[in-house]
Design a protein around this motif. Structure first.
Motif, PDB file in Angstrom:
ATOM      1  N   VAL A 171       0.879  -1.174   0.000  1.00 51.07           N
ATOM      2  CA  VAL A 171       0.000   0.000   0.000  1.00 51.07           C
ATOM      3  C   VAL A 171       0.914   1.220   0.000  1.00 51.07           C
ATOM      4  CG1 VAL A 171      -1.653   1.332   1.379  1.00 51.07           C
ATOM      5  CG2 VAL A 171      -1.939  -1.141   1.126  1.00 51.07           C
ATOM      6  N   PHE A 172       0.567   2.210  -0.817  1.00 49.91           N
ATOM      7  CA  PHE A 172       1.468   3.341  -1.066  1.00 49.91           C
ATOM      8  C   PHE A 172       0.926   4.626  -0.465  1.00 49.91           C
ATOM      9  CE2 PHE A 172       3.039   6.621  -4.243  1.00 49.91           C
ATOM     10  CZ  PHE A 172       4.358   6.592  -3.818  1.00 49.91           C
ATOM     11  N   TYR A 173       1.828   5.374   0.160  1.00 49.13           N
ATOM     12  CA  TYR A 173       1.532   6.746   0.588  1.00 49.13           C
ATOM     13  C   TYR A 173       2.527   7.663  -0.097  1.00 49.13           C
ATOM     14  CZ  TYR A 173       1.739  11.110   3.122  1.00 49.13           C
ATOM     15  OH  TYR A 173       1.762  12.444   3.417  1.00 49.13           O
ATOM     16  N   LEU A 224      -1.134  -1.948  -4.528  1.00 50.39           N
ATOM     17  CA  LEU A 224      -2.466  -2.527  -4.354  1.00 50.39           C
ATOM     18  C   LEU A 224      -3.489  -1.425  -4.122  1.00 50.39           C
ATOM     19  CD1 LEU A 224      -2.239  -5.656  -1.998  1.00 50.39           C
ATOM     20  CD2 LEU A 224      -3.275  -5.557  -4.286  1.00 50.39           C
ATOM     21  N   ALA A 225      -3.092  -0.407  -3.387  1.00 51.38           N
ATOM     22  CA  ALA A 225      -3.975   0.715  -3.068  1.00 51.38           C
ATOM     23  C   ALA A 225      -3.126   1.881  -2.603  1.00 51.38           C
ATOM     24  CB  ALA A 225      -4.976   0.329  -1.983  1.00 51.38           C
ATOM     25  N   VAL A 226      -3.723   3.060  -2.613  1.00 48.43           N
ATOM     26  CA  VAL A 226      -3.100   4.261  -2.050  1.00 48.43           C
ATOM     27  C   VAL A 226      -3.853   4.625  -0.777  1.00 48.43           C
ATOM     28  CG1 VAL A 226      -2.899   6.760  -2.365  1.00 48.43           C
ATOM     29  CG2 VAL A 226      -2.119   5.208  -4.156  1.00 48.43           C
ATOM     30  N   ALA A 227      -3.111   4.885   0.298  1.00 49.27           N
ATOM     31  CA  ALA A 227      -3.700   5.314   1.571  1.00 49.27           C
ATOM     32  C   ALA A 227      -3.321   6.764   1.813  1.00 49.27           C
ATOM     33  CB  ALA A 227      -3.207   4.438   2.718  1.00 49.27           C
ATOM     34  N   TYR A 228      -4.346   7.621   1.938  1.00 50.29           N
ATOM     35  CA  TYR A 228      -4.111   9.052   2.126  1.00 50.29           C
ATOM     36  C   TYR A 228      -5.131   9.551   3.141  1.00 50.29           C
ATOM     37  CZ  TYR A 228      -2.546  13.701   0.687  1.00 50.29           C
ATOM     38  OH  TYR A 228      -1.991  14.961   0.661  1.00 50.29           O
ATOM     39  N   VAL A 229      -4.852   9.257   4.408  1.00 49.26           N
ATOM     40  CA  VAL A 229      -5.828   9.510   5.482  1.00 49.26           C
ATOM     41  C   VAL A 229      -5.429  10.741   6.295  1.00 49.26           C
ATOM     42  CG1 VAL A 229      -6.737   7.176   5.608  1.00 49.26           C
ATOM     43  CG2 VAL A 229      -4.672   7.743   6.894  1.00 49.26           C
TER      44      VAL A 229
END
Length: 339
Positions: free
Chosen positions: A169-171, A242-247
């Motif tokens: 997972v990418f930030y 797989l996904a980008v996490a930007y919280v």
């Protein structure tokens, strides 16, 4: 693109100090690349550091040295201290008032606010930012405009993918406190991702505080820092994820959301500030203050294939609203209107 300027070229007197690799530097480059034929950019060569408290004064001195006619324009947020010419600035967010201490907040309130009120026009990059700016500044609504950012052409689904030999997972972003990376790591540690061999990849150099937190949570070996990446390599990290996490806790826009959309990657982001507006139907939205919600989001977005496809399709559709050609036309029309 051509606008009427009574037969004369319109000089755009620009503060161009923003480094090319910064977000504002990229906005400046995209807009200048689409400058109408009868406008020309004049670099004011403003002296001094952009973030200096004396930056508005430095701009005014450069305008005075230049003389002549035209419109002052900045893709950044710094207005001139005084100017006999019309001025247009882009305000990307008001994070400095919220997260940079009491002195910075006071500087915005007592210096920048009256300077913005003297500006001919202010451009905001989301409706959230526009409304927050209007509430804070007291400027007339007709002088504060909404123009969305676009997405750089290098962010596409076609192209090289980063393939490090593990899923991740990418930030993509900086490590400032309001980016909420501590909660992201806590949520990751509590999720199924480590046991499934899915790592968490951050742009930037190793952050000792984040590394120490991951070690305490027994996921130190699952955290990866890319180091400083050349701009041309960043899209491959999006495509391979797989996904980008930007919280983040606060964003005036949230550029990584649309960069992920352009690369065909599902997004997990926050339900606060500008992020739901920008995300539309292409992201899973969570409360960024809830580690449990972030955990559930990470598990869902990396395992539910039907959801992943739905998000990618939604992201593709939403991306059409963020177009640099349309944005530049709108920006330069606003500049022309105040001339």
């Amino acid at each position: 693109m051509r606008f009427e300027t009574n037969g004369r070229n319109l000089s755009i007197l620009a503060d161009r100090r923003w480094p090319a690799e910064t977000g504002i530097g990229k906005v400046q480059a995209e807009l200048e690349a689409r400058l109408p034929q009868n406008m020309n950019i004049v670099d004011l060569h403003v002296k001094g550091r952009i973030g200096s408290p004396l930056s508005p004064l430095a701009i005014s001195r450069s305008l005075h040295r230049h003389g002549g006619e035209g419109v002052f324009f900045s893709a950044g947020f710094v207005p001139p201290l005084f100017s006999r010419l019309p001025s247009v600035v882009i305000v990307h967010d008001l994070t400095h008032r919220r997260f940079y201490g009491v002195a910075k907040r006071a500087y915005y309130d007592f210096v920048y606010r009256p300077l913005y009120r003297r500006s001919s026009a202010v451009i905001c990059v989301s409706e959230f930012t526009r409304q927050e700016f209007l509430d804070w500044s007291g400027m007339p609504e007709e002088k504060v405009h909404l123009v969305y950012n676009g997405c750089e052409a290098c962010f596409t689904e076609a192209g090289e993918r980063h393939t490090p030999g593990y899923a991740y997972v990418f930030y993509g972003g900086n490590h400032r406190s309001y980016k909420n990376l501590d909660r992201l790591i806590r949520a990751y540690a509590a999720s199924s991702l480590p046991s499934r061999g899915i790592k968490l990849v951050f742009t930037g150099n190793q952050n000792d505080d984040l590394t120490a937190l991951a070690s305490r949570l027994s996921v130190g070996g699952h955290l990866v820092f890319t180091g400083r990446l050349p701009a041309e390599e960043i899209p491959s990290f999006y495509r391979g994820a797989l996904a980008v996490a930007y919280v983040s806790l606060f964003e005036g826009f949230g550029l990584p959301i649309i960069e992920a959309y352009a690369c065909g990657v599902p997004v997990l982001t926050s339900n606060l500030t500008a992020m739901p507006e920008v995300a539309g139907d292409g992201a899973v939205l969570v409360n960024p203050e809830s580690v449990e919600e972030i955990r559930l989001g990470l598990d869902r977005i990396t395992s539910d294939e039907a959801l992943r496809k739905e998000l990618v399709d939604g992201g593709r559709k939403r991306l059409s609203d963020f177009n640099w050609d349309k944005s530049a036309e709108r920006v330069w029309q606003i500049v022309k209107d105040v001339a």
